[in-house]
Design an enzyme around this catalytic site. Structure first.
Site, PDB file in Angstrom:
ATOM      1  N   ASP A  19      -6.890   0.053   2.916  1.00 63.76           N
ATOM      2  CA  ASP A  19      -6.891   0.783   1.893  1.00 63.76           C
ATOM      3  C   ASP A  19      -8.361   0.992   1.473  1.00 63.76           C
ATOM      4  O   ASP A  19      -8.719   1.963   0.824  1.00 63.76           O
ATOM      5  CB  ASP A  19      -6.216   0.551   0.732  1.00 63.76           C
ATOM      6  CG  ASP A  19      -6.654  -0.764  -0.077  1.00 63.76           C
ATOM      7  OD1 ASP A  19      -7.508  -1.587   0.459  1.00 63.76           O
ATOM      8  OD2 ASP A  19      -6.025  -1.081  -0.921  1.00 63.76           O
ATOM      9  N   SER A  20      -9.201   0.176   2.289  1.00 62.84           N
ATOM     10  CA  SER A  20     -10.721   0.831   2.230  1.00 62.84           C
ATOM     11  C   SER A  20     -11.047   1.966   2.824  1.00 62.84           C
ATOM     12  O   SER A  20     -12.056   2.717   2.526  1.00 62.84           O
ATOM     13  CB  SER A  20     -11.755  -0.379   3.017  1.00 62.84           C
ATOM     14  OG  SER A  20     -11.149  -0.542   4.246  1.00 62.84           O
TER      15      SER A  20
ATOM     16  N   ASP B 172      -2.060  -1.965   4.785  1.00 62.88           N
ATOM     17  CA  ASP B 172      -2.526  -2.570   3.397  1.00 62.88           C
ATOM     18  C   ASP B 172      -1.306  -1.629   2.451  1.00 62.88           C
ATOM     19  O   ASP B 172      -1.033  -0.501   2.473  1.00 62.88           O
ATOM     20  CB  ASP B 172      -3.732  -2.030   2.735  1.00 62.88           C
ATOM     21  CG  ASP B 172      -4.712  -3.042   2.947  1.00 62.88           C
ATOM     22  OD1 ASP B 172      -4.304  -4.278   2.553  1.00 62.88           O
ATOM     23  OD2 ASP B 172      -5.988  -2.953   2.807  1.00 62.88           O
TER      24      ASP B 172
ATOM     25  N   LYS C 287      -0.021  -5.863   4.212  1.00 60.03           N
ATOM     26  CA  LYS C 287      -0.928  -6.831   3.291  1.00 60.03           C
ATOM     27  C   LYS C 287      -0.826  -6.369   1.761  1.00 60.03           C
ATOM     28  O   LYS C 287      -0.919  -5.401   1.612  1.00 60.03           O
ATOM     29  CB  LYS C 287      -2.328  -6.873   3.893  1.00 60.03           C
ATOM     30  CG  LYS C 287      -3.378  -7.488   3.161  1.00 60.03           C
ATOM     31  CD  LYS C 287      -4.671  -7.893   3.875  1.00 60.03           C
ATOM     32  CE  LYS C 287      -5.610  -6.586   3.557  1.00 60.03           C
ATOM     33  NZ  LYS C 287      -6.082  -6.487   2.131  1.00 60.03           N
TER      34      LYS C 287
ATOM     35  N   GLU D 165      -2.448  -7.434  -2.037  1.00 58.63           N
ATOM     36  CA  GLU D 165      -3.275  -8.444  -2.804  1.00 58.63           C
ATOM     37  C   GLU D 165      -2.627  -8.945  -3.923  1.00 58.63           C
ATOM     38  O   GLU D 165      -1.552  -8.376  -4.525  1.00 58.63           O
ATOM     39  CB  GLU D 165      -4.350  -7.394  -3.525  1.00 58.63           C
ATOM     40  CG  GLU D 165      -5.252  -6.643  -2.438  1.00 58.63           C
ATOM     41  CD  GLU D 165      -6.199  -5.525  -3.114  1.00 58.63           C
ATOM     42  OE1 GLU D 165      -6.546  -5.831  -4.123  1.00 58.63           O
ATOM     43  OE2 GLU D 165      -6.941  -5.126  -2.013  1.00 58.63           O
TER      44      GLU D 165
ATOM     45  N   GLU E 151     -11.430 -13.048   0.466  1.00 54.75           N
ATOM     46  CA  GLU E 151     -12.620 -12.163   0.379  1.00 54.75           C
ATOM     47  C   GLU E 151     -13.317 -12.538  -0.544  1.00 54.75           C
ATOM     48  O   GLU E 151     -13.124 -12.809  -2.007  1.00 54.75           O
ATOM     49  CB  GLU E 151     -12.003 -10.734   0.124  1.00 54.75           C
ATOM     50  CG  GLU E 151     -13.186  -9.710  -0.009  1.00 54.75           C
ATOM     51  CD  GLU E 151     -12.902  -8.209   0.032  1.00 54.75           C
ATOM     52  OE1 GLU E 151     -11.671  -7.876   0.089  1.00 54.75           O
ATOM     53  OE2 GLU E 151     -13.613  -7.224  -0.153  1.00 54.75           O
TER      54      GLU E 151
HETATM   55  O1  KIV Z   1      -8.823  -2.641   2.523  1.00 50.18           O
HETATM   56  C1  KIV Z   1      -9.591  -3.467   3.452  1.00 50.18           C
HETATM   57  O2  KIV Z   1     -10.358  -2.913   4.420  1.00 50.18           O
HETATM   58  C2  KIV Z   1      -9.385  -4.878   3.217  1.00 50.18           C
HETATM   59  C3  KIV Z   1     -10.369  -5.838   3.976  1.00 50.18           C
HETATM   60  C4  KIV Z   1     -11.580  -5.397   3.832  1.00 50.18           C
HETATM   61  C5  KIV Z   1      -9.755  -7.116   4.055  1.00 50.18           C
HETATM   62  O3  KIV Z   1      -8.547  -5.230   2.490  1.00 50.18           O
END
Ligand code: KIV
Length: 285
Positions: A62-63, A101, A131, A133, A200
Site C-alpha cells: 500500500d506504499s 497489502d 499482508k 499490519e 519494519e
Molecule cells: O507497503 C509496503 O510497501 C510495505 C513494505 C514496505 C513492507 O508494507
C-alpha cells in the site's frame, strides 16, 4: 533468461513465460533459517515482469499511496486501488509469489470484515496471499483468515497505517517496554499461522530475537540481516526519490537517469533532431 514475443496489438515486446511453478506458501515456510528470501514491492505489470525472475515474492504494497499516487500516507488507500494494481502485478509475473497489502480500514473491525476484503483481493487478482499490519490484537483475524484458506503475512514494528497513532516513521524497539511488546506481538501473529512476518524499522537485536522466536521466516525492512529475508520499496532502491529512509540502499540512480533522458529528449524536440529518419514513416518502402 527471458525470451520476448512481439505483441502485434501494442507493438511492444512482452516476456514469454517459461513454464514454471510459482513459489508457494509451503516453499516460503521452508526457507526459515535458509537462503534469505528476496522480496520487493511491485505495482505495475511491466515492473513485475522485470523483477519476477529475481524475486521469491512480489509485494503489492500500500506504499503505492506515496509512490504511485502522491498521497501523504497509506491511510487513504482503497480496496479498489489494491485490486487493480494486484491484478496488474499478477499479469506480469510467472514465478514469484504475489502478496497484496490489505488497506487501512478494510480488515481491522472484525475477522469477518477481513475475510470479505481478503477474499475479494484474491478473487479479483489471482494473488496468493495478503499482508496485514498489527500485533496481538490482529492475531484472531490472522487465524480466522488462514483457517478459511487465505495465507497471511504479518507486519510488525513500524506499521505505516498507524501513522496517526505513532506520530512518525522512526525506528521501534528502543525502550524495554517497546521491545517486550514487539516480541509478544510477533510471536502472537506467527502462532496464529502467518507464513511470513515483515519486521519494519526495528533495532537489530530485537529483529534478531524475533527471528529466533518465531517459526515462520521474518522479512526485514530496516531490521538488519538477522532476518530470514529482505524487502524494500522498489522505487526507493532504484533511486527514484532524492530522500529515502536510512535503511534504504540505492542500487541505482533512476531519478538522475530519467531526468537526463528527458532533458535530452526535450533538447532534441526543440532542435528538431527528434524524430530522426529511423522514427519517420516513409511514403513507400
Ligand atoms: O507497503 C509496503 O510497501 C510495505 C513494505 C514496505 C513492507 O508494507
Amino acid at each position: 533468461m527471458s525470451t520476448y514475443t512481439l505483441d502485434s496489438a501494442t507493438s511492444r515486446a512482452t516476456p514469454t513465460p517459461t513454464p514454471t511453478k510459482r513459489v508457494t506458501v509451503p516453499a516460503v515456510l521452508k526457507r526459515k533459517g535458509g537462503e534469505p528470501l528476496v522480496m520487493l514491492t511491485a505495482y505495475t505489470t511491466r515492473m513485475a515482469q522485470l523483477m519476477d525472475p529475481h524475486c521469491d515474492m512480489l509485494l503489492v504494497g500500500d506504499s503505492l499511496a506515496q509512490v504511485i499516487y502522491g498521497l501523504p500516507s497509506t491511510v487513504p488507500v482503497t480496496l479498489e486501488m489494491m485490486a487493480a494494481h494486484g491484478a496488474a502485478v499478477v499479469r506480469g509475473s510467472y514465478r514469484a509469489l504475489v502478496a497484496i497489502d490489505m488497506p487501512f480500514g478494510t480488515y481491522e473491525a472484525s475477522p469477518e470484515q477481513a475475510f470479505a476484503s481478503a477474499a475479494r483481493l484474491l478473487k479479483e487478482t489471482g494473488a496468493a496471499a495478503v499482508k496485514l499490519e498489527g500485533g496481538a490484537a490482529m492475531a484472531p483475524t490472522v487465524r480466522f483468515l488462514i483457517e478459511r484458506g487465505i495465507p497471511v503475512i504479518g507486519h510488525v514494528g513500524l506499521t505505516p497505517q498507524a501513522i496517526n497513532v505513532l506520530g512518525g516513521y522512526g525506528a521501534r524497539g528502543r525502550s524495554d517496554a517497546e521491545r517486550a511488546k514487539l516480541v509478544a506481538d510477533s510471536v502472537a501473529i506467527a502462532e496464529a499461522g502467518a507464513f511470513a512476518l515483515v519486521i519494519e524499522g526495528v533495532v537489530e537485536p530485537i529483529a534478531a530475537e524475533i527471528t529466533q522466536k518465531v517459526a515462520c521466516p521474518t522479512i526485514g525492512i530496516g531490521a538488519s540481516t538477522t532476518c530470514d529475508g529482505q524487502v524494500l520499496v522498489t522505487e526507493d532502491m532504484l533511486g527514484l526519490f532524492e530522500r529515502t529512509p536510512k535503511f534504504v540502499k540505492k542500487f541505482d540512480d533512476l531519478a538522475g537517469r530519467i531526468s537526463a533522458a528527458v532533458e535530452t529528449y526535450a533538447a532534441d524536440v526543440r532542435s528538431r533532431a527528434f524524430p530522426g529518419p529511423d522514427q519517420v514513416y516513409a511514403a513507400r518502402d
